[in-house]
Enzyme design. Structure first.
Site, short mmCIF file in Angstrom:
data_model
loop_
_atom_site.label_atom_id
_atom_site.label_comp_id
_atom_site.label_asym_id
_atom_site.label_seq_id
_atom_site.Cartn_x
_atom_site.Cartn_y
_atom_site.Cartn_z
N CYS A 1 68.70 163.45 41.28
CA CYS A 1 68.43 164.16 42.54
C CYS A 1 67.69 163.24 43.54
O CYS A 1 66.58 162.75 43.24
CB CYS A 1 67.61 165.41 42.24
N CYS B 1 64.28 164.51 44.56
CA CYS B 1 63.32 164.34 43.46
C CYS B 1 62.78 162.91 43.45
O CYS B 1 61.59 162.69 43.20
CB CYS B 1 63.99 164.65 42.12
N CYS C 1 83.27 177.37 67.36
CA CYS C 1 83.31 178.62 66.57
C CYS C 1 84.75 179.09 66.35
O CYS C 1 85.45 179.44 67.31
CB CYS C 1 82.47 179.69 67.29
N CYS D 1 85.38 182.69 67.48
CA CYS D 1 85.44 182.78 68.95
C CYS D 1 86.83 182.42 69.44
O CYS D 1 87.39 183.09 70.33
CB CYS D 1 84.41 181.85 69.58
#
Length: 528
Positions: A59, A62, A411, A414
């Site tokens: 990770c 991490c 969008c 949209c």
């Protein structure tokens, strides 16, 4: 507001670049305790309080956290005897599943031998982790009867904001109850102490002690008949204002405190620490003078300069701006061209301009900066193009019911709805009365500021009935069909125009074909 996500984004980019060279696993010689499925329960029984990191070696976040976590473990072990642990979820999958781990790294605080478990939500830095865990080790209020011990404790907490009470006996019973109630609610944000000694040090009951400012006393008297809720709110409001420095700093650790304040925020974008120091006396003076009216804070332009765009300003630093967080109104002064003056003169001139700007702002003499496209000279269709500069004028038209579509060019929903929306406007354009009483408009939310409506996703359709300027916009939440749109405007508009009847009388479009293409059972939005 987009600043929250932008701050996190810029910080993440910088940290992830370094993460590749680090290991997520704490070194064997560190004070980080490695726990497994077999050792976790025993460790839980032996420790009243500890912090645990659930991680995966691969990770990136991490790896970024690792050095801060190791340093925090060392400080907490050597100075406070508070343990820090680490659990590798790739080797202890069952334990991580039991703890509800869904992402890496997840930091959890275990208190009272596991009776209380909570996620650590603070900044992932050494200082932030240490301060948070030290607060968790303390009672909500630390009590002292010895002045020497009290002062020693205050010295050790020099980097924290301290809320202190100096002996509240029977004569201050209500204030004492208020103090302890507020301490329970705000224990994760501040350190609360109560000095119970008999020394003459107690010149007042409650005060706020910050790292850089003199103590500020809570002088407001709580009336005898005030409820605990009322008195607690008064003290909490006082702390919220006075706990902030006259001129603070906005970064990941302080962002929420400033964003959640109920007063406007005055930003100063600086390019270097030397530049910040140059302006520090000015902002300390302004911060003290306008306490409770404006919060003043610095912002490192090398890290967060892009935020100037969110304030509708150019990235030309140093820069000063005021942002009304609740209304999202933004104000910025003229920037003085530095090449015309010596450095000392520039600072002097800019300081004068800033003081004048703040005064004008508080006297409501300034116009907010509105991000807006240019006002179109010609409307290209029956759907009126609305821009930031015309938004309020159009939506507050006293004579018309105004429906506005808030959209974004990217969008998908949209784009899918666009033909139907054009058809809707075309229908009302067929009738002379409807043309005089109804406006169908659209506005690109990415290029224009809008106020008075909260846009949580695209598309958002809002109706502003004629003559009713005091009400909130009526948000459309029905199916995206022509019939539903026509009914919505008829039922909620002030004029009650029957668009369906206009359509029946003129039948200019193949309604069923359009509806079949566009109809959605559940309206969807693209999130911001």
């Amino acid at each position: 507001m987009l600043f929250n996500s932008k701050l996190a984004y810029f910080a993440a980019i910088a940290s992830l670049a370094l993460a590749q060279e680090q290991s997520a696993i704490a070194p064997e010689d560190s004070h980080v305790v490695k726990l497994s499925q077999d050792s976790f329960e025993e460790f839980l029984k032996e420790n009243e309080l500890f912090l645990a990191e659930f991680f995966a070696p691969w990770c990136g976040h991490c790896k970024t956290l690792a050095p801060h976590y190791v340093e925090a473990a060392k400080t907490l072990h050597e100075e406070y005897e508070i343990p820090i642990a680490q659990i590798d979820c790739t080797e202890n999958q069952e334990l991580c599943m039991e703890q509800g781990i869904r992402g890496y790294p997840t930091l959890k605080v275990f208190k009272k031998n596991g009776e209380l478990v909570s996620d650590y939500q603070g900044q992932r830095s050494k200082d932030a982790i240490v301060q948070f865990m030290v607060k968790q080790s303390l009672p909500a209020v630390s009590e002292f009867t010895d002045l020497e011990s009290f002062n020693e404790f205050l010295t050790k907490q020099k980097d924290n904001v301290i809320i202190s009470q100096y002996f509240a006996g029977e004569d201050s019973k209500q204030l004492n109850e208020t103090f302890y109630n507020v301490a329970e609610n705000l224990r994760d944000e501040y350190v609360f102490v109560n000095y119970l000694g008999d020394d003459e040090v107690k010149s007042h009951n409650i005060s706020v002690l910050t790292p850089s400012q003199d103590p500020i006393a809570f002088d407001s008297e709580v009336s005898e008949d005030a409820s605990l809720k009322e008195s607690s709110e008064a003290l909490s409001d006082f702390i919220a204002v006075e706990s902030k420095p006259y001129f603070g700093e906005i970064d990941g650790s302080t962002y929420e405190l400033y964003m959640n304040a109920d007063i406007p925020l005055a930003y100063f974008f600086y390019q270097s620490e030397d530049e910040r120091e140059q302006y520090l006396p000015l902002f300390n003076k302004l911060g003290k003078e306008y306490r409770g009216k404006l919060n003043f804070a610095g912002l490192d332009a090398s890290k967060y300069g892009k935020h100037a765009e969110n304030l509708n300003l150019q990235e030309q630093f140093p820069l000063f701006a005021i942002h009304e967080l609740e209304s999202n109104l933004k104000f910025g002064p003229e920037q003085i061209p530095a090449e015309e003056f010596t450095e000392e003169t520039v600072v002097e001139l800019k300081e004068s301009a800033i003081e004048e700007f703040v005064e004008k702002y508080l006297n409501k003499e300034l116009t907010p900066i509105t991000k807006s496209e240019e006002i179109p000279e010609v409307q290209e269709s029956n759907v009126i193009k609305v821009v930031g500069k015309t938004h309020d004028e159009i939506r507050f038209d006293e004579n018309k019911d105004v429906l506005i579509k808030y959209y974004a060019p990217w969008c998908g929903h949209c784009k899918k709805m666009a033909p139907l929306y054009e058809t809707l406007a075309d229908i009302y354009a067929l009738d002379d009365e409807a043309k005089e009483k109804i406006t169908i408009g659209k506005i690109d939310g990415t290029l224009n500021d809008v106020f008075g409506i909260e846009i949580t996703g695209y598309p958002t359709l809002a109706l502003y009935p004629a003559g009713d300027l005091s009400k909130e916009p009526i948000i459309y939440q029905g199916k995206r069909t022509l019939e539903s749109f026509l009914d919505f405007i008829k039922e909620n508009g002030a004029h009650g125009i029957d668009g369906a009847q206009i359509l029946a009388d003129n039948t200019p479009v193949e309604e069923e074909e359009v509806e079949e293409e566009i109809e959605e059972e559940v309206p969807e939005q693209d999130e911001l």
